[in-house]
Design an enzyme around this catalytic site. Sequence first.
Site, PDB file in Angstrom:
ATOM      1  N   HIS A 304       0.856  -1.196   0.000  1.00 10.33           N
ATOM      2  CA  HIS A 304       0.000   0.000   0.000  1.00 10.33           C
ATOM      3  C   HIS A 304       0.892   1.246   0.000  1.00 10.33           C
ATOM      4  O   HIS A 304       1.895   1.298   0.722  1.00 10.33           O
ATOM      5  CB  HIS A 304      -0.889  -0.003   1.254  1.00 10.33           C
ATOM      6  CG  HIS A 304      -1.634   1.274   1.481  1.00 10.33           C
ATOM      7  ND1 HIS A 304      -2.611   1.718   0.622  1.00 10.33           N
ATOM      8  CD2 HIS A 304      -1.551   2.212   2.468  1.00 10.33           C
ATOM      9  CE1 HIS A 304      -3.110   2.860   1.077  1.00 10.33           C
ATOM     10  NE2 HIS A 304      -2.483   3.186   2.181  1.00 10.33           N
ATOM     11  N   ASN A 305       0.510   2.261  -0.796  1.00  6.75           N
ATOM     12  CA  ASN A 305       1.301   3.504  -0.866  1.00  6.75           C
ATOM     13  C   ASN A 305       2.794   3.188  -0.868  1.00  6.75           C
ATOM     14  O   ASN A 305       3.562   3.663  -0.027  1.00  6.75           O
ATOM     15  CB  ASN A 305       0.944   4.431   0.306  1.00  6.75           C
ATOM     16  CG  ASN A 305      -0.422   5.084   0.116  1.00  6.75           C
ATOM     17  OD1 ASN A 305      -1.079   4.885  -0.909  1.00  6.75           O
ATOM     18  ND2 ASN A 305      -0.859   5.855   1.093  1.00  6.75           N
ATOM     19  N   GLU A 334       1.776   0.174  -5.457  1.00  2.00           N
ATOM     20  CA  GLU A 334       0.820   1.262  -5.690  1.00  2.00           C
ATOM     21  C   GLU A 334       1.554   2.535  -6.087  1.00  2.00           C
ATOM     22  O   GLU A 334       2.625   2.843  -5.567  1.00  2.00           O
ATOM     23  CB  GLU A 334      -0.015   1.511  -4.430  1.00  2.00           C
ATOM     24  CG  GLU A 334      -1.120   2.520  -4.672  1.00  2.00           C
ATOM     25  CD  GLU A 334      -2.017   2.728  -3.457  1.00  2.00           C
ATOM     26  OE1 GLU A 334      -3.064   3.383  -3.625  1.00  2.00           O
ATOM     27  OE2 GLU A 334      -1.670   2.256  -2.360  1.00  2.00           O
ATOM     28  N   ASP A 336       0.535   6.599  -6.565  1.00  2.00           N
ATOM     29  CA  ASP A 336      -0.412   7.719  -6.465  1.00  2.00           C
ATOM     30  C   ASP A 336       0.084   8.852  -7.358  1.00  2.00           C
ATOM     31  O   ASP A 336       1.119   9.460  -7.064  1.00  2.00           O
ATOM     32  CB  ASP A 336      -0.493   8.222  -5.018  1.00  2.00           C
ATOM     33  CG  ASP A 336      -1.509   7.442  -4.206  1.00  2.00           C
ATOM     34  OD1 ASP A 336      -1.929   6.380  -4.670  1.00  2.00           O
ATOM     35  OD2 ASP A 336      -1.853   7.888  -3.099  1.00  2.00           O
ATOM     36  N   HIS A 349       1.646  11.291  -1.534  1.00  2.00           N
ATOM     37  CA  HIS A 349       0.345  11.120  -0.895  1.00  2.00           C
ATOM     38  C   HIS A 349      -0.357  12.469  -0.933  1.00  2.00           C
ATOM     39  O   HIS A 349      -0.010  13.369  -0.172  1.00  2.00           O
ATOM     40  CB  HIS A 349       0.524  10.628   0.546  1.00  2.00           C
ATOM     41  CG  HIS A 349      -0.709   9.986   1.092  1.00  2.00           C
ATOM     42  ND1 HIS A 349      -0.998   9.930   2.431  1.00  2.00           N
ATOM     43  CD2 HIS A 349      -1.750   9.367   0.475  1.00  2.00           C
ATOM     44  CE1 HIS A 349      -2.140   9.299   2.610  1.00  2.00           C
ATOM     45  NE2 HIS A 349      -2.615   8.953   1.437  1.00  2.00           N
ATOM     46  N   GLU A 383      -3.296   4.909  -8.796  1.00  5.07           N
ATOM     47  CA  GLU A 383      -4.261   5.814  -8.165  1.00  5.07           C
ATOM     48  C   GLU A 383      -4.124   7.139  -8.916  1.00  5.07           C
ATOM     49  O   GLU A 383      -3.202   7.916  -8.662  1.00  5.07           O
ATOM     50  CB  GLU A 383      -3.938   5.943  -6.676  1.00  5.07           C
ATOM     51  CG  GLU A 383      -4.931   6.762  -5.886  1.00  5.07           C
ATOM     52  CD  GLU A 383      -6.338   6.201  -5.963  1.00  5.07           C
ATOM     53  OE1 GLU A 383      -7.262   7.001  -6.149  1.00  5.07           O
ATOM     54  OE2 GLU A 383      -6.514   4.982  -5.835  1.00  5.07           O
TER      55      GLU A 383
END
Length: 728
Positions: A304-305, A334, A336, A349, A383
């Site tokens: 995640h992230n 991931e 973003d 983020h 994302e």
Amino acid sequence: AAYFHWHVSRIEMDPEGAHVKVMIAGSTLRKVKSRSWKKQRHFRLLEDGLTIWYKSRWAGRGHSTFSVTEVEAVREGHQSEVLLSIAEEFPADLCFTLVFHGRQGNLDLVADSPEEAQAWIRGVRKLIHKAQTMDEKERLDQWVWDWFQKADKNKDGKMNFKEVKKLLKMMNVDMNEEHMADKSESDSLEIEQFVYFYKMLTQRDEVWKVFQDYSGDGEKLMLEELENFLRMEQQEGEQSAQHAKELIDRYEPSETALKQGAMSLDGFQMYLCSQEGSIFNPEHQNLYQDMSQPLSHYFISSSHNTYLLEDQLRGQSSLEAYIQALKRGCRCVEVDCWDGSDGEPVVYHGHTLTSKILFKDVVSTVKEYAFKASDFPVILSLENHCGVEQQTVMARHLSQILGDSLLTTLLDGQVPQQLPSPQELKGKILLKAKKIGGLEQCLDETLTDEVSDDEEMANGDPESPCTEDPPKSKLSRELSDLVVYCKSVHFHGFEHARSHAKCYEMSSFSESKAKKLVKEAGTDFVQYNTRQLSRIYPSGLRTDSSNYNPQEIWSMGCQIVALNFQTAGLEMDLNDGLFRQNGCCGFVLKPEFMRDATSQFSPEKPEGRQGYKPLRLSIQVISGQQLPKVNQKEGSIVDPLVRVEIYGVPQDQAKEETSHINNNGFNPVWNETLNFVIHTPELALVRFLVEDYDKASRNDFIGQFTLPFTCIQAGKQSTDVYIFISIS
């Protein structure tokens, strides 16, 4: 002692040995932490041939050390973000990076000359190779020598009683001088005497008793006697005869015993402490599962992230985070993406103070490291917060940088009825993102029902700090066309999925939403996951990058259970434990009852499934050896206990622990049996935890080892936290 002089001299005689000589003589290198933090440190290799020592010339007596065994690799040139940032100041042929195992940060160094840089690059690589190819006896000798060097303060090659007593405290042993005097007839110990003294200390009565049970003369195990041990205790079958011979050849240190085709107590002890004597079944360490089933039939190691090294609000975004995750076998990372100020998309983020890195640099890093730990596919979970213009830039970077590695077309030109397999997708990178229309047709560019994770959170996750409903976005056709088997869609319920969903459509769920579905519709969720991929991510409130328990979600058959890889703890121990098997390839085949679309399995009611058969697990915790100190206070010695924890379906969650042993981390003996009933062994993980007991406060963590129940090897075994156990 002879071994060590031979070990170092053997390296020096090697053609590469000149580099090691430079390291032993020492060099002044610049240690670099940032563009503004570059400080000179004196580095040298100590006489043990494994320890690198360094200090500042202003530090007085203060210094630091690390072992070559802690170094995973040496990168040459500007191969880190820090060194890239000073590339104009220092040329690549002066720069190198030491990359450490685990979560320890890199060490970026700059030499004064290319020759000096090469001496350290090649020298450290040589020493890493030597350390990795040591046999069990050499490792033990090295360990004893290291302790002797630590204790021999005046370097006279001897230890007096005071030095021996201090050494024993360092080694977690509490022994009075009268007892020490009984063990040694002189008032000091030389290295050979110390080795003998050490052997008496490390004589493991519990191992000796097992040895005696099978040895005819009490001195050695003949081939047939070792066969009997393997058959009776280790529960090996017909292969025990061949295996016994292999074990003697591999672990027996005595030439005399080898000539007799026998194993001495020393060899027996080395075998039990080796990987072959591990609780983890060696047959499950390599790739052993069927890799030709649909992607939805596997648990997939997921991050995640991935770009974050620390917390979710102010932490650093770094390419190193992707490198570390991919090297650990992670198969879903991931990204973003946000609009950058100069037309280049950035990764961070959003709406926080986390630092930014370029999207194209992330893609280049994924390209370089995607298949170093595993050949099986990597899923790039996008994302996307960019406008159409920079989405097109992203599409161009993905296509140009990844090239043929990026999967952009159907494997056989046909719309799939089920997802392709890891085997079919070897060496491929898949994009998980929104897509205009389906694989069957193309629709208008305006999206109507596809949402990002942030939008998922805003649309019904009570734990989300986000309250605004983001506007619908436009999608670049170029980026959309790169999505094939992982189209992100909103989840409309299990009934809708049964009648309308395509196998290539997948949804993301927050941890709270997933747990709610577990309670309300466990069997439906299991069936859904036989055909479609689902991705679970941590709550938006976990700003400290903490993790949820992945086991609860795996029990639903969810494949992509994304965790914050940068955060050590129980949750990542479970993740590492599950994916330790199958060659650490990042894919683990789900149990058969989780691959059947008509499955009636529910983790809340495991007894309701076909073929339900609970098993009893009996673990006799026998002894420990050479446990590390956790409290470095003078004279502090650990009081160890062992806890065994079971993680699985709710009925299987259990913990049992031994009593603690006062003042003995060196060779504690428990001889206590812990019993468990496992209702769904196919999903259970077993965690061995060693702690330093403290009656006044929380126990201190010493070490842990986690593995799947299905990978346990019965018999007398050891764990990676130096615990000797018996399993049945």
